[in-house]
Scaffold this motif. Sequence first.
Motif, mmCIF file in Angstrom:
data_model
loop_
_atom_site.group_PDB
_atom_site.id
_atom_site.type_symbol
_atom_site.label_atom_id
_atom_site.label_comp_id
_atom_site.label_asym_id
_atom_site.label_seq_id
_atom_site.Cartn_x
_atom_site.Cartn_y
_atom_site.Cartn_z
ATOM 1 N N THR A 48 129.369 23.437 7.258
ATOM 2 C CA THR A 48 129.582 23.654 8.685
ATOM 3 C C THR A 48 128.416 24.418 9.304
ATOM 4 O O THR A 48 128.008 24.151 10.440
ATOM 5 C CB THR A 48 130.898 24.418 8.912
ATOM 6 N N ALA A 49 127.850 25.357 8.550
ATOM 7 C CA ALA A 49 126.725 26.150 9.055
ATOM 8 C C ALA A 49 125.489 25.289 9.325
ATOM 9 O O ALA A 49 124.620 25.687 10.096
ATOM 10 C CB ALA A 49 126.380 27.259 8.058
ATOM 11 N N TYR A 50 125.427 24.110 8.715
ATOM 12 C CA TYR A 50 124.304 23.196 8.937
ATOM 13 C C TYR A 50 124.691 21.995 9.807
ATOM 14 O O TYR A 50 123.909 21.057 9.947
ATOM 15 C CB TYR A 50 123.754 22.710 7.593
ATOM 16 N N GLY A 51 125.880 22.018 10.365
ATOM 17 C CA GLY A 51 126.267 20.974 11.310
ATOM 18 C C GLY A 51 126.798 19.700 10.688
ATOM 19 O O GLY A 51 126.838 18.658 11.353
ATOM 20 N N TYR A 52 127.262 19.742 9.427
ATOM 21 C CA TYR A 52 127.791 18.543 8.769
ATOM 22 C C TYR A 52 129.296 18.450 8.979
ATOM 23 O O TYR A 52 130.014 19.451 8.938
ATOM 24 C CB TYR A 52 127.442 18.558 7.274
ATOM 25 N N ARG A 53 129.778 17.227 9.205
ATOM 26 C CA ARG A 53 131.195 16.987 9.499
ATOM 27 C C ARG A 53 131.790 16.026 8.462
ATOM 28 O O ARG A 53 131.096 15.150 7.930
ATOM 29 C CB ARG A 53 131.351 16.410 10.897
ATOM 30 N N LEU A 54 133.080 16.173 8.226
ATOM 31 C CA LEU A 54 133.769 15.411 7.183
ATOM 32 C C LEU A 54 133.907 13.937 7.551
ATOM 33 O O LEU A 54 134.260 13.596 8.680
ATOM 34 C CB LEU A 54 135.154 16.003 6.948
ATOM 35 N N ILE A 55 133.650 13.063 6.591
ATOM 36 C CA ILE A 55 133.972 11.640 6.691
ATOM 37 C C ILE A 55 134.769 11.270 5.444
ATOM 38 O O ILE A 55 134.477 11.763 4.347
ATOM 39 C CB ILE A 55 132.701 10.769 6.827
ATOM 40 N N LYS A 56 135.792 10.431 5.601
ATOM 41 C CA LYS A 56 136.602 9.982 4.464
ATOM 42 C C LYS A 56 136.545 8.463 4.414
ATOM 43 O O LYS A 56 136.841 7.796 5.403
ATOM 44 C CB LYS A 56 138.046 10.461 4.591
ATOM 45 N N THR A 57 136.188 7.935 3.268
ATOM 46 C CA THR A 57 136.166 6.494 3.061
ATOM 47 C C THR A 57 137.157 6.138 1.957
ATOM 48 O O THR A 57 137.529 6.987 1.143
ATOM 49 C CB THR A 57 134.759 6.009 2.677
ATOM 50 N N LEU A 95 137.054 0.556 -7.804
ATOM 51 C CA LEU A 95 137.181 1.984 -7.534
ATOM 52 C C LEU A 95 135.780 2.541 -7.318
ATOM 53 O O LEU A 95 134.892 2.306 -8.143
ATOM 54 C CB LEU A 95 137.846 2.698 -8.712
ATOM 55 N N ARG A 96 135.584 3.271 -6.243
ATOM 56 C CA ARG A 96 134.211 3.677 -5.879
ATOM 57 C C ARG A 96 133.544 4.457 -7.016
ATOM 58 O O ARG A 96 134.094 5.442 -7.525
ATOM 59 C CB ARG A 96 134.227 4.518 -4.605
ATOM 60 N N PRO A 97 132.336 4.047 -7.426
ATOM 61 C CA PRO A 97 131.581 4.796 -8.429
ATOM 62 C C PRO A 97 130.675 5.854 -7.806
ATOM 63 O O PRO A 97 130.092 6.669 -8.512
ATOM 64 C CB PRO A 97 130.750 3.720 -9.115
ATOM 65 N N GLU A 98 130.514 5.808 -6.477
ATOM 66 C CA GLU A 98 129.723 6.785 -5.732
ATOM 67 C C GLU A 98 130.074 6.628 -4.251
ATOM 68 O O GLU A 98 130.786 5.696 -3.874
ATOM 69 C CB GLU A 98 128.224 6.586 -5.984
ATOM 70 N N PHE A 99 129.626 7.557 -3.422
ATOM 71 C CA PHE A 99 130.024 7.578 -2.009
ATOM 72 C C PHE A 99 129.064 6.862 -1.073
ATOM 73 O O PHE A 99 129.467 6.373 -0.011
ATOM 74 C CB PHE A 99 130.145 9.027 -1.521
ATOM 75 N N THR A 100 127.770 6.840 -1.397
ATOM 76 C CA THR A 100 126.766 6.472 -0.406
ATOM 77 C C THR A 100 126.962 5.068 0.145
ATOM 78 O O THR A 100 126.884 4.844 1.360
ATOM 79 C CB THR A 100 125.352 6.618 -1.002
ATOM 80 N N ALA A 101 127.223 4.097 -0.731
ATOM 81 C CA ALA A 101 127.396 2.722 -0.254
ATOM 82 C C ALA A 101 128.589 2.610 0.693
ATOM 83 O O ALA A 101 128.532 1.906 1.709
ATOM 84 C CB ALA A 101 127.559 1.775 -1.443
ATOM 85 N N GLY A 102 129.690 3.304 0.384
ATOM 86 C CA GLY A 102 130.860 3.271 1.252
ATOM 87 C C GLY A 102 130.594 3.911 2.603
ATOM 88 O O GLY A 102 131.068 3.425 3.646
ATOM 89 N N ILE A 103 129.829 5.003 2.610
ATOM 90 C CA ILE A 103 129.490 5.646 3.880
ATOM 91 C C ILE A 103 128.560 4.759 4.696
ATOM 92 O O ILE A 103 128.695 4.658 5.927
ATOM 93 C CB ILE A 103 128.862 7.028 3.630
ATOM 94 N N ALA A 104 127.631 4.067 4.027
ATOM 95 C CA ALA A 104 126.774 3.124 4.739
ATOM 96 C C ALA A 104 127.599 1.976 5.318
ATOM 97 O O ALA A 104 127.365 1.537 6.456
ATOM 98 C CB ALA A 104 125.701 2.582 3.793
ATOM 99 N N ARG A 105 128.584 1.493 4.565
ATOM 100 C CA ARG A 105 129.468 0.450 5.080
ATOM 101 C C ARG A 105 130.237 0.928 6.307
ATOM 102 O O ARG A 105 130.352 0.217 7.315
ATOM 103 C CB ARG A 105 130.431 0.036 3.949
ATOM 104 N N ALA A 106 130.750 2.162 6.254
ATOM 105 C CA ALA A 106 131.470 2.727 7.396
ATOM 106 C C ALA A 106 130.540 2.908 8.597
ATOM 107 O O ALA A 106 130.953 2.716 9.747
ATOM 108 C CB ALA A 106 132.098 4.059 7.011
ATOM 109 N N THR A 107 129.293 3.265 8.350
ATOM 110 C CA THR A 107 128.311 3.421 9.429
ATOM 111 C C THR A 107 128.120 2.110 10.175
ATOM 112 O O THR A 107 128.071 2.079 11.417
ATOM 113 C CB THR A 107 126.975 3.914 8.849
ATOM 114 N N ILE A 108 128.037 1.019 9.415
ATOM 115 C CA ILE A 108 127.876 -0.305 10.036
ATOM 116 C C ILE A 108 129.153 -0.714 10.749
ATOM 117 O O ILE A 108 129.133 -1.133 11.909
ATOM 118 C CB ILE A 108 127.502 -1.341 8.961
ATOM 119 N N GLN A 109 130.279 -0.598 10.063
ATOM 120 C CA GLN A 109 131.552 -1.083 10.594
ATOM 121 C C GLN A 109 131.950 -0.382 11.890
ATOM 122 O O GLN A 109 132.488 -1.002 12.813
ATOM 123 C CB GLN A 109 132.643 -0.892 9.536
ATOM 124 N N HIS A 110 131.647 0.927 11.987
ATOM 125 C CA HIS A 110 132.072 1.706 13.150
ATOM 126 C C HIS A 110 130.893 2.088 14.058
ATOM 127 O O HIS A 110 131.076 2.878 14.988
ATOM 128 C CB HIS A 110 132.807 2.958 12.693
#
Length: 442
Positions: A48-57, A95-110
Amino acid sequence: MSQSESQDPSNKSKKPVKLQSVKGMNDVLPVEGIHWENLETLLREWLTAYGYRLIKTPVVEPTALFRRGIGEVTDIVEKEMFSFIDRLNGDELTLRPEFTAGIARATIQHNLTYAAPQRVYAMGPVFRHERPQRGRYRQFHQLDVEALGFEGPDIDAELIVMLSRLWRDMGLEGVRLEINCLGEASERLAHREALIAYFEQHQEMLDEDAQRRLHSNPLRILDTKNPAMQAMVNAAPKLFQYLGEASLAHYSGVKRLLDDAGVPYIENPRLVRGLDYYNLTVFEWITDALGSQGTICGGGRYDGLVEILGGKPTPAIGFAIGLERLLELYLESAQPDDAADLDVYVVHQGDGTARRAFTLAEELRDAGFAVVLHAGGGGFKSQMKRADVSGASVAVILGENELNKGTAAVKLLRGEGEQMEFSQDTLAESIFGLLYGEGEAQ
């Protein structure tokens, strides 16, 4: 009893078989859960001190997401993914083996970066089918931090500097930083071709794993731990020989900012990433305190991933931390208290007191206290033992005598002090004053 009855699996006289957790997928028990909560709170405050916010995939994603994003010839896709076919519709899922690809997918989708770049983080379980060992399990937990839509070396350096602050906040010592530059895709391609040509000239020295990677992922050969190959690998063509001016300028900018921040680093030209989508800056934080599993954080820039997955070109950089390993280091350095963060334990006895104790506990919660109401019966002595081990700061004691007078007894559970009696009408204010230096006993 007939033979058929004795073999009947529904026979209720049989003792049920005890079920165990899946190998490499571990329970987190309540005492451990306190440490997890403490660590996660520290991490959230730091982010939070660096301005990061939660995302859930989702935990489950289309298998194609990881094949395309991570790469067909990586160990994760080839050997480690928990993949299955959805019996209802035939979809291939993983089952997700890591987060980055899912977050990139969410970035595109939304369309997350349409209006502005995004600083996001995710925390939770990931899954890899590999041999369980210290700090590495089939279900483990990661903190994943991503900066999406930012160009330039400043965000690269910021992520590294914020990690340096985290280690200081946690009291970790002996954590060292290694950095490298992987260049751009065209530069890596030229280097890749040079590596293949070089390793083909020394093919008789390659072990089985290196032989398998020779034409599919020769960069990973540079990361070999085989002593017999070290001298030959050390003499292999270096990526720096193929980097252009822009890549070198970006890398120099990162190092300059790290120097300005006073963050020491080791340049490791053999530091690579096992995933296809990385470019330019890569880094790892390493400790010797965990034996062979010494990497506690790895990350880097992946400017091409969003486009690979069907989105618009989006610069991005991030890192992941294995939380089991980080927790082990945290417990060794900070030795946090096992006690729960609890204010009040309500002790009660007598036919008429249970109902009032129930509502009294709710009134204390309304006032902001964390409260456990004793359940399950027992005398005052056994209840006070429960109160003591609960970690609560005070015990509120309600018996028939207190009930009749409209009061409650209060006893400090940490340190010395006489048992006191307060009016139920002002109990919350009295406990607050007792704990923080105000209030009068009645």
